[in-house]
Every structure is written in structure tokens, then in C-alpha cells.
Design a protein around this motif. Structure first.
Motif, PDB file in Angstrom:
ATOM      1  N   LEU A 170       0.402   3.218  13.848  1.00  0.00           N
ATOM      2  CA  LEU A 170       1.722   3.663  14.304  1.00  0.00           C
ATOM      3  C   LEU A 170       2.832   2.895  13.610  1.00  0.00           C
ATOM      4  O   LEU A 170       2.634   1.760  13.190  1.00  0.00           O
ATOM      5  CB  LEU A 170       1.864   3.419  15.809  1.00  0.00           C
ATOM      6  CG  LEU A 170       0.910   4.176  16.712  1.00  0.00           C
ATOM      7  CD1 LEU A 170       1.170   3.779  18.166  1.00  0.00           C
ATOM      8  CD2 LEU A 170       1.100   5.682  16.543  1.00  0.00           C
ATOM      9  N   LEU A 171       3.993   3.515  13.546  1.00  0.00           N
ATOM     10  CA  LEU A 171       5.196   2.790  13.129  1.00  0.00           C
ATOM     11  C   LEU A 171       6.235   2.977  14.230  1.00  0.00           C
ATOM     12  O   LEU A 171       6.644   4.110  14.521  1.00  0.00           O
ATOM     13  CB  LEU A 171       5.721   3.328  11.800  1.00  0.00           C
ATOM     14  CG  LEU A 171       6.918   2.558  11.247  1.00  0.00           C
ATOM     15  CD1 LEU A 171       6.558   1.102  10.954  1.00  0.00           C
ATOM     16  CD2 LEU A 171       7.447   3.203   9.981  1.00  0.00           C
ATOM     17  N   PHE A 172       6.631   1.862  14.834  1.00  0.00           N
ATOM     18  CA  PHE A 172       7.606   1.939  15.928  1.00  0.00           C
ATOM     19  C   PHE A 172       9.021   1.989  15.373  1.00  0.00           C
ATOM     20  O   PHE A 172       9.426   1.133  14.597  1.00  0.00           O
ATOM     21  CB  PHE A 172       7.475   0.739  16.872  1.00  0.00           C
ATOM     22  CG  PHE A 172       6.127   0.656  17.528  1.00  0.00           C
ATOM     23  CD1 PHE A 172       5.699   1.669  18.367  1.00  0.00           C
ATOM     24  CD2 PHE A 172       5.284  -0.412  17.288  1.00  0.00           C
ATOM     25  CE1 PHE A 172       4.451   1.614  18.972  1.00  0.00           C
ATOM     26  CE2 PHE A 172       4.036  -0.479  17.879  1.00  0.00           C
ATOM     27  CZ  PHE A 172       3.616   0.535  18.725  1.00  0.00           C
ATOM     28  N   ARG A 173       9.746   3.006  15.804  1.00  0.00           N
ATOM     29  CA  ARG A 173      11.181   3.123  15.523  1.00  0.00           C
ATOM     30  C   ARG A 173      11.835   2.953  16.888  1.00  0.00           C
ATOM     31  O   ARG A 173      12.156   3.921  17.556  1.00  0.00           O
ATOM     32  CB  ARG A 173      11.478   4.500  14.939  1.00  0.00           C
ATOM     33  CG  ARG A 173      10.644   4.827  13.692  1.00  0.00           C
ATOM     34  CD  ARG A 173      10.685   6.320  13.383  1.00  0.00           C
ATOM     35  NE  ARG A 173      10.216   6.604  12.046  1.00  0.00           N
ATOM     36  CZ  ARG A 173       8.987   7.012  11.740  1.00  0.00           C
ATOM     37  NH1 ARG A 173       8.100   7.203  12.703  1.00  0.00           N
ATOM     38  NH2 ARG A 173       8.654   7.238  10.490  1.00  0.00           N
ATOM     39  N   GLY A 174      11.943   1.706  17.300  1.00  0.00           N
ATOM     40  CA  GLY A 174      12.159   1.450  18.718  1.00  0.00           C
ATOM     41  C   GLY A 174      13.519   0.904  19.092  1.00  0.00           C
ATOM     42  O   GLY A 174      14.311   0.477  18.244  1.00  0.00           O
TER      43      GLY A 174
END
Ligand code: IPT
Length: 997
Positions: A325-329
Motif C-alpha cells: 500500500l501507499l498511504f496518502r494520509g
């Protein structure tokens, strides 16, 4: 005279022993925590108008309030849920790290506001077979009585608390009494960076809970590599003949328990075997597919929305269903500018839709579990959630964490209780993929115990905690505000080793996230792109969470009714942290700040690029799961006159992670010409639950909108210079003989240019660069160098028959350093060309905020049209959302209303600016130069610098224009690293030419 028995505590209140405010343990008398769910039995909301009495201390609070016969006729009315400070009682107070009371745990101050709440309600027959009273959020310590009987106390403000009321609740005329103290021993566990806001701020409900009904359910829904879903269900109590059904999968059967579990309190849970439910669509934030699971007995039907997904750590990466996953948080606090912490449901939905619409896919619920509805929305709309325990003890850090509850045995039970309340309440949400132990709570055995308990209770999720960098009991290496340089080392697994080799080995193989980064305070954050480039380059780096989502401004009004947002110190607090609570990507009323638009661009899930010859579009699908089938593609070609051509585009579907190159049609390619910009956008093909069809997800541009620069040919006789009426007349302009500045151009009063090296400090300018410990605040260095007080002295004004040369030395009081500027003017009778040559002396500091020239025009010149970047602001390390093109805006539209006013609104990469008195037509003055930035403001820079709140910005009838030849970047030093070297503006010589027309 009465003799007192020895050892009588004269200071005691009769309520001390009931409320136990100095008890460091968990609340008393309540039920074991359990999941929130639609339990298929009657629920009565007790929200509404209650009776309320406010006292400044327990000593001043009334006695006997718990009695049914107590007369509350003189009390006020208060809506529940609410933060009572927002309804005329007491005042909000803001601190970040520091506690606003003595650090003397577990003691509380005498000045401890008390809110007494009373509610009269009818329940109905359906609650007489068994019932539970539930509080979803009560800040800080509640003591609860129903019909005169003490039920117990609550601790853990943002956690649910339930009390058994079977046999106590009546069909009619129930008297519920809740005494809330603002502070208790547990306040030391809730030192989050937010307003201190007491009150019953979340829902209160009565739930029917007859003997033979489900108390709790824990659904484990997994996803296998083969594409099928797995299900395991725990039911408390283990009722016989429960039928489990998932209609969408044609799945139905009687649950059989493979075993039972007993908990410490004697509860029994039936645990089903894990069974295969066949092929399912997995859940992810990108594709949040939910299935309705019903668990039925003749008495009730429990409904749960289930998402099949499996979360693991492999190869130093967090994987969902096997995919990294890549978090764009973002970090999300709960706040409403008019209601405090009682956030309406519509707002929650609006917030999450806004996040989705800005390409955000992850939320850390800083620093406590959110309102339960938020997680329903996160499941439905699709977010990865780090669900954080209601725990922070940051104020202990000063003094080397002495007495920190994380290490104090007296707080252990309370901390385990908090963790259990977090996990148990939210355990059925597919969106929750990590449990976080809390924030900024130092180190200690109690944290280890919380992690251990969590792992045992829910081995299928990850455990997060940032405060112990050795990561002994977590699944993720998490940090906050680390510099790009350090993050890069971590990405390469080359970070500075821990002293203990075994610990180092463990940590080096953990995935990495930034649980906080890029501090969105005021103008900024700068440097987003640098982080994203690292996340894209190194698989171990799985993204981050911006600090923070929403500003915590409190809406207030001036005496004449102008609304503004207040911050720390505005309510008379003795101890406060000012505007540090105003650091969000959206304002308190959900208006996106420029930083949010930049974030949307930087994290966009597609990498797009058009070749210089407009023949090819390169597409990189950066989604983790989705192909591009949900997108439609558009193209537009624009020029000085606006949109010239456009249409839709066929782009073959590209799989997640894949790249493709698409040949652009001749229809597009043939539009290539100077002064043309091609924009290609990927938009939603269909309406989604969070945005309409056509909503833009990603874009790219090719072409430069540079306006051709006019040539000023001075022919003899075009313009002589003459002195008349004390002024110098030179072609279309007149100049002041005392300052050497322009006074009119084309008969329009235009004063300037005046060199400026100052900007109203941004919050980031006021910060200390974390990357350089011990370094001063950048803005302080600018003040020390005298930049706000720069003053010009006309040295000479000469005319050589063609060129007018004006030499001005700019200096600052006290000091010797100065800047010499030679303004060379030429004209052809119509146009006026200015070349400025600037030579600084020795002795300036490291950086200047800007290198600009001020002009003043009459206030009617309030319309700007420009060629360059827009429509929004752009500084060297921000403004990724700004596109290249042709834009217009009114002076008002050019301002960004930051809550604490500061430098804002620069439009960059400009080659032409037209200021006019009307949106179309009217008088105008044009400024042209190769590449400059401009700001246009209806008040002076001094007014902007001195303003503390938006109403301080009073227009003075002048259009204040600044043309910048160079600008210092923004950085994120309000909390984090400062401006990266590439974006710093070092004092130095410079030449720049602008043509006025
Ligand atoms: C960090 C806190 O975790 C967060 O709650 C917030 O206060 C943020 O700072 C700043 O706004 S801690 C910081 C001292 C690194």
C-alpha cells in the motif's frame, strides 16, 4: 461545639468518594467494552435538550442532584451532545504539549469546572426485559445515576462506556443524572494537541439488551490469494442456532462453534470455525466493496457490513491482500467551529467526501478513536484507518518524562482499559487496518502491555506507535517530521543503526510510514513533492499522514458582526499555545486551503506526462488495485484568448502499477504552437459516492504560456524629459524629484518602485528548522537584519537624453548593510521600460524572504489578469496545484484568508499582468517581464504583518502591488524541516526588467 473525629478531611466534598477524580484507574461500574453495531433491537436516543448547571469547581457544585426529587427548575437547558463551552458556560482553552494545570498526577486542580446534566425520559416497555445505557463520548470524567441509583463512573473521554440498567430503568419518567468534571486523574492521559473541551459531546443511548441476545460480535473476514473470502465469527454469548447469511454471496447457514473463549470477567464467547465463503470481491480503499452479513436468532438480527481483506507485513512492506500500500494520509481531529467536539454527522460525511475528492486514501484518527459513524463512512467510502487509542502524555516530556503514565504502574489498568475500549468498539471495521497505542506518550512497560493485549485480541491487524523509535512491540517503523534526507536513508534501509543489534535488525525490516509530516500551518506546507518522490522510489516507504486535516478555529464575531476564527489565547487563557491549533488543510468550516490542492496534485494516483512534441501521453497507473477503467480522459488547448480546442481522449485501460504510452491524435498534435498550453485530465467517468462524474483525479500539461515581451525602441524625440510643476515628465510617466519614484503612468497615480525584502512572516517562517537543532526562527533573523524597516535614500537622478537613471540606496536603521539599486528607465512614448540592477553590500544574513518592488495604485485597480501559473498561489516549493495558463481574479479573490494573517496569494511564473478597474474594459496598467511573481493586496504589508486575526486587515483604498524577482520558499518549519537549500533565497546581486504599458 462539635468535636470532629480525628483524621477528618475538612477539605473533602461529599462527592469525592463517589466521583473518585484522583483515581488513576479506569472508570467503575461499567460493562465490558464491545463492538458498536446495529444489534437489531430497540435503541432509544437520549440526545436532546437536557437540564444543565455549570459550576466553577466541585466545591461550588450543588449537592443532591442525583435524587429524583431534586428541583432543577432553575437550571439552564443544554443540547446533548455538546461541548458546554460553546453554549455559554465557561470558556475553551487551548494548549498543545503543556498541561494547563500543575503536573502533579493524579491530582486535579481545585478550579475544576463541573457540568451537571439531568434528563427526564420515557423508555417504553421494550427496554424492561434488559437494557444498557451507553455514552459514546464524555469529556472528561462522568458520574452517572439513573433513578437515584449510582451506576458508576467513566474514564476515557473519546471511548464508549456502557452501564447495565436492567431493573433500574422504568417504562416512564426516568431521571438520568450525569455529573461531568472537566479534569480528573485521567486528564494526564489526554494531553492531545487540541482545545480542552468538556462535555457529553457524543451520543447517549439506551439499548434493549434482553438476556438471550447478542452482547458482542467479532467478525474476521479475510481474503485469500485464490480470491475467496474467509469468515470466522465470535459471538458473545454463544447463542444456539444463529443463522449467518450473506445475501450477496448466496451464503447462509447455522453457525457452529468450534470452541468457546472465556474472558477475565467471566464472559463467554463462541468462536466459529473459519469457513470459506467462496469467491468475493475484496475490500480496499480504492474499491470498498462491502457485503451485508446478518446473524439471526428468533429474537434479533444483527447486521454488519463486512469487507474481505487481509493485512500483513512481508518484505518490510504493509500489504493488503498481498499488494503493498501507499498511504496518502491525513491526521484527523474532531472539530466544528460552532460546536466544538460535537461534530454533526453531515459534517463527517462532508469531510470524508472532501478527502476522497482530493486523492486522500488514509486517516490516522489523531489522537483518539473517532465518533463511531466516521468508521462506518470510512468502510463505505474507502479509507485505510489507523485507529488510535485515546492516549497522549506529551506534557511529561519536559523533565525527561518523569512520572510518565506509560511507565507508572498506577496507570497500567487505565491504559489497558483504554486500549480494550478502542479495539473492542471498532474491531469489525474493514477500514481499520492498524491499532495505534496513542501519541507522544514516551516509552514504558504499559505501552508494551497495551501492544501485547492488542496482538492477542486481534492478531489480524497491525500495531502502531511512534513514540518509541526502537520499535520493540510494533509492526511498523513510524516517525514524525523526519527530514527528506533521513527518510531517504530509511528507504534504503541504511538508517543509523540502533545500539542493540537485535533491535536494529528487527526495525530495519519493518515497513516505514510518517504518521505525521508536512505541517499544514498557515501558508504551506512546502516541500511535499520531495517526500512523495521518496515514497515513489523506495518500496519500504509507504507514505505518510499530513499534520493535519482540519483547523480548530472557533468562530467568533467582532462587535460589528464580522465573523472570524479565534485561536489559543483568545478566550483569556493564562497558559496557551496561540495559533498552533490552526494547522489544517481545510479551514474549520471545511474550505480547502491551497495546501490541500497541492497535496491532491502531489499524491494523484496517476503519473502523466506529455512529450514536448505533443505526440505522446505517458501514463503510469499508481493505484494499488484499480485499473483505469473508471476514468475518462479530456484534453484542452488554451491560449491568451482562452480555450481554443478540446475534446475527449481514448486511453486504453491500464492495470494497477502498469505504464503505457498513448499516441495523441493529430487533432491534438496539430494545435502545437507558441503560446499554447495542452492540458490532459483524467476524470471520473461516472458519479461516485464522493464526487460527480467529470471530477478531476489527475492532470498534466505541456507548453509554456509565456507572453512575448515587448521591445521598447527609443527613437529620438519619442520622449524627452522635462521638469514641470516640481515633477519630472518622461513620456507617459511622471516622477517625483524627491524620491525618484514614478508618480503617474498614463495619468494613473502609480507610486513605486520601492525595493522590498520583507514579507509578513508565515507560520513556517516563524518556526525553527527541525533539521538544524538550535537554529533561530528564520523570521527572527530577518527582523534582526532590519528587513521590515528598509528605507530608501535617493542618491541621484540623471537623464542622458535617452535613459533616466535613478540611483537609490536602501538601508536599515542601526546597521551598515544596504542594497544599492539603479533603476534605468526608457520609453518610446507609450511603453515604459524599467531595468533594475541591484547590488547588496556585505553583512546581510543567510536568506531574504523576497526580492521585490512595491507599487501603489488607486484601489479601483482591483482586477488582475495574468499569464503564468494559477489560478491559485505558488511559492518556490508549493503550488504544485497551480496550472500554467491565462487567468483572472479580483483583488479579493487573490487573498488566502489565513486565520492568523500572513504572506499569501503570490501568483508565480508570470510573464504578463494587467491590472484594471473593471473585470473587462476600464482603465488598465500592464506589467510584463520574463518571469516574476506578484501579490496584490488591499492593505499594506505592515498591516498584514501586524494583524493577528482577519478583521485586523482593513483595506486602505490602495492597491498594493508587489512584483517579485525572487522569493524564498515556504518549507514546513512550523513543525518540521525548514526550506530546503534549493528553495532558499540568498542575498545577492540581481538584474530584472519590466515593461509598463
Ligand atoms: C506533534 C503532535 O503529535 C501533534 O499532536 C501535533 O501537536 C503536532 O506535533 C504539531 O501540530 S509532536 C511535535 C512536537 C513533533
Amino acid at each position: 461545639m462539635n468535636l470532629l473525629p480525628s483524621n477528618t478531611n475538612l477539605a473533602a466534598s461529599p462527592y469525592d468518594s463517589i466521583m473518585e477524580l484522583t483515581n488513576p484507574g479506569p472508570g467503575t461500574g461499567g460493562l465490558r467494552p464491545r463492538a458498536h453495531m446495529d444489534h437489531g433491537l430497540p435503541v432509544l436516543s437520549l440526545n436532546g435538550n437536557w437540564r444543565f448547571n455549570y459550576s466553577q469547581s466541585l466545591a461550588a457544585a450543588p449537592v443532591g442532584i442525583e435524587a429524583e426529587t431534586f428541583d432543577d427548575g432553575a437550571w439552564d437547558t443544554l443540547p446533548v451532545p455538546s461541548s458546554w463551552n460553546f453554549h455559554g458556560h465557561g470558556a475553551p482553552a487551548y494548549t498543545n504539549v503543556q498541561f494547563p494545570f500543575p503536573l502533579d498526577p493524579p491530582h486535579v486542580p481545585d478550579a475544576n469546572p463541573v457540568g451537571d446534566h439531568r434528563c427526564l425520559f420515557d423508555a417504553g416497555q421494550e427496554f424492561l426485559q434488559g437494557a444498557v445505557l451507553r455514552f459514546d463520548g464524555l469529556d472528561n470524567a462522568g458520574t452517572v445515576w439513573l433513578n437515584g441509583q449510582l451506576l458508576g463512573t467513566t474514564r476515557g473521554s473519546k471511548l464508549s462506556h456502557e452501564f447495565e440498567v436492567t431493573g433500574i430503568v422504568r417504562a416512564v419518567a426516568n431521571v438520568l443524572v450525569v455529573r461531568v468534571a472537566q479534569f480528573s486523574a485521567s486528564s494526564f492521559l489526554e494531553d492531545q494537541d487540541a482545545w480542552w473541551l468538556p462535555g457529553i459531546f457524543r451520543d447517549v443511548s439506551l439499548l434493549a439488551q434482553p438476556q438471550a441476545s447478542f452482547r458482542d460480535v467479532f467478525v474476521h473476514a479475510g481474503y485469500t490469494a485464490g480470491g475467496s473470502g474467509t469468515l470466522r465469527v465470535e459471538i458473545d454469548p454463544p447463542l444456539p442456532d444463529v443463522v449467518a447469511t450473506i445475501v450477496g454471496l448466496g451464503f447462509s447457514g447455522v453457525l457452529e462453534f468450534a470452541g468457546t473463549d472465556h474472558d477475565e470477567q467471566g464472559g463467554e464467547t463462541g468462536v466459529s470455525a473459519t469457513f470459506d465463503v467462496g469467491q468475493v470481491e475484496p475490500w480496499s480503499a480504492e474499491s470498498p466493496i462491502l457485503y451485508e452479513l446478518t446473524l439471526s436468532t428468533p429474537l434479533q438480527t444483527v447486521r454488519l457490513l463486512v469487507g474481505f481483506r487481509t493485512i500483513t507485513v512481508e518484505d518490510a512492506q504493509i500489504k493488503l491482500n498481498g499488494t503493498p500500500l501507499l498511504f496518502r494520509g491525513v491526521n484527523r481531529h474532531e472539530h466544528n467551529p460552532d460546536l466544538g467536539r460535537a461534530v454533526p454527522r453531515e459534517q463527517m460525511r462532508r469531510e470524508l467526501r472532501l478527502m476522497k475528492a482530493h486523492n486522500i486514501n488514509a486517516i490516522r484518527t489523531s489522537h483518539y478513536p473517532p465518533h463511531p459513524v466516521l468508521l462506518d463512512l470510512a468502510d463505505e467510502l474507502g479509507f485505510y484507518v489507523i485507529d488510535e487509542c485515546d492516549y497522549e502524555t506529551h506534557g511529561f516530556e519536559d523533565g525527561d518524562w518523569a512520572g510518565n503514565p506509560s511507565q507508572e504502574p498506577q496507570y497500567r489498568e487505565a491504559l489497558l482499559d483504554r486500549m480494550a475500549r478502542t479495539v473492542e468498539r471498532d474491531k469489525n471495521h474493514p477500514s481499520v487496518i492498524m491499532w495505534s497505542l496513542g501519541n507522544e506518550a514516551g516509552k514504558g512497560e504499559n505501552l508494551r502491555a497495551m501492544a501485547q493485549w492488542t496482538k492477542e485480541r486481534d492478531p489480524e491487524r497491525l500495531v502502531h506507535y511512534e513514540g518509541d523509535w526502537a520499535c520493540p512491540y510494533v509492526d511498523v517503523y513510524s516517525r514524525m517530521y523526519a527530514t527528506p534526507a533521513e527518510v531517504e536513508l530509511i528507504g534504503r534501509q541504511e538508517e543509523v543503526p540502533l545500539p542493540d543489534p537485535a533491535q536494529d535488525e528487527h526495525r530495519r525490516n519493518l515497513p516505514f510510514i510518517l504518521c505525521e509530516y508536512v505541517h499544514a500551518m498557515g501558508n504551506g506546507p512546502g516541500g511535499l513533492q520531495e517526500y512523495q518522490d521518496l515514497f515513489d522510489a523506495h518500496p519500504r516507504l509507504q507514505g505518510g499522514f499530513v499534520w493535519e486535516w482540519i483547523e480548530h478555529g472557533i468562530r467568533q464575531h467582532t462587535p460589528d458582526g464580522e465573523a472570524f476564527f479565534a485561536y489559543g489565547g483568545d478566550f483569556g487563557e493564562q497558559v496557551h499555545d496561540g495559533n498552533f491549533v490552526i494547522d489544517g488543510m481545510v479551514s474549520a468550516d471545511l474550505e480547502p486551503r491551497p495546501g490541500l490542492l497541492d497535496y491532491k496534485k502531489v499524491v494523484e494516483p496517476l503519473g502523466l506526462a506529455v512529450s514536448a512534441d505533443w505526440r505522446e501521453l505517458a501514463v503510469h497507473n499508481k493505484y494499488d488495485f484499480l485499473d483505469t477503467a473508471h476514468l475518462a480522459w479530456t484534453w484542452t488547448v488554451a491560449g491568451p484568448e482562452g480555450k481554443m480546442a478540446g475534446g475527449t481522449l481514448e486511453v486504453p485501460v491500464t492495470a494497477a502499477g502498469a505504464r503505457a504510452v498513448v499516441e495523441l491524435s493529430a487533432e491534438i498534435t496539430r494545435e502545437l504552437a507558441p503560446e499554447r498550453v495542452l492540458t490532459i485530465s483524467a476524470v471520473l467517468a461516472h458519479e461516485s459516492p464522493w464526487a460527480p462524474a467529470g471530477h478531476e483525479i489527475a492532470w498534466t500539461q505541456q507548453g509554456i504560456p509565456a507572453a512575448p515581451q515587448p521591445q521598447v525602441h527609443t527613437t529620438s524625440g519619442a520622449a524627452g524629459a522635462v521638469v514641470e510643476d516640481g515633477e519630472l515628465h518622461f513620456g507617459p510617466a511622471t516622477f517625483s524629484l524627491s524620491t525618484g519614484e514614478l508618480s503617474t503612468f498614463k495619468s494613473v497615480p502609480v507610486n513605486g518602485p520601492r525595493l522590498t525584502l520583507w514579507r509578513a512572516p508565515t507560520d513556517n517562517d516563524n518556526g525553527k528548522d527541525h533539521a538544524l537543532p538550535g537554529s533561530p526562527r528564520t523570521a527572527d533573523t530577518w527582523v534582526a537584519a532590519g528587513l521590515p524597516l528598509l528605507q530608501g535614500r535617493l542618491q541621484s537622478m540623471t537623464y542622458d537624453g535617452g535613459e533616466l537613471a535613478v540611483r537609490v540606496r536602501y538601508g536599515v536603521p542601526v546597521a551598515r548593510q544596504h542594497v544599492d539599486v539603479e533603476y534605468a528607465w526608457r520609453t518610446d512614448g507609450t511603453l515604459l521600460e524599467l531595468s533594475a540592477h541591484l547590488t547588496p553590500s556585505e553583512g546581510w544574513g543567510q536568506t531574504w524572504p523576497r526580492l521585490g518592488f512595491d507599487f501603489e495604485l488607486p484601489g479601483e485597480f482591483s482586477q488582475a489578469a495574468w499569464t503564468g501559473h494559477g489560478p491559485g498561489q505558488k511559492y518556490p516549493d508549493t503550488g504544485m496545484a497551480a496550472q500554467r495558463g491565462w487567468f483572472s481574479a479580483s483583488m479579493e479573490e487573490l487573498q488566502v484568508p489565513y486565520v492568523r494573517p500572513q504572506e499569501n496569494g503570490a501568483r508565480a511564473g508570470v510573464s504578463k499582468l494587467v491590472l484594471s478597474t473593471k473585470p473587462a474594459g476600464g482603465q488598465s496598467v500592464t506589467f510584463q517581464s520574463e518571469d516574476f511573481a506578484f501579490t496584490l493586496q488591499p492593505y499594506s504589508r505592515q498591516v498584514l504583518t501586524n494583524a493577528n486575526h482577519t478583521p485586523d486587515l482593513v483595506a486602505d483604498g490602495i492597491s498594493h502591488l508587489t512584483l517579485d524577482a525572487a522569493v524564498q520558499g515556504i518549507g514546513t518549519a512550523s513543525c518540521g524541516p525548514g526550506v530546503l537549500p534549493a528553495y532558499q533565497l540568498a542575498p545577492g546581486p540581481l538584474s530584472s526588467t519590466v515593461v509598463l504599458g
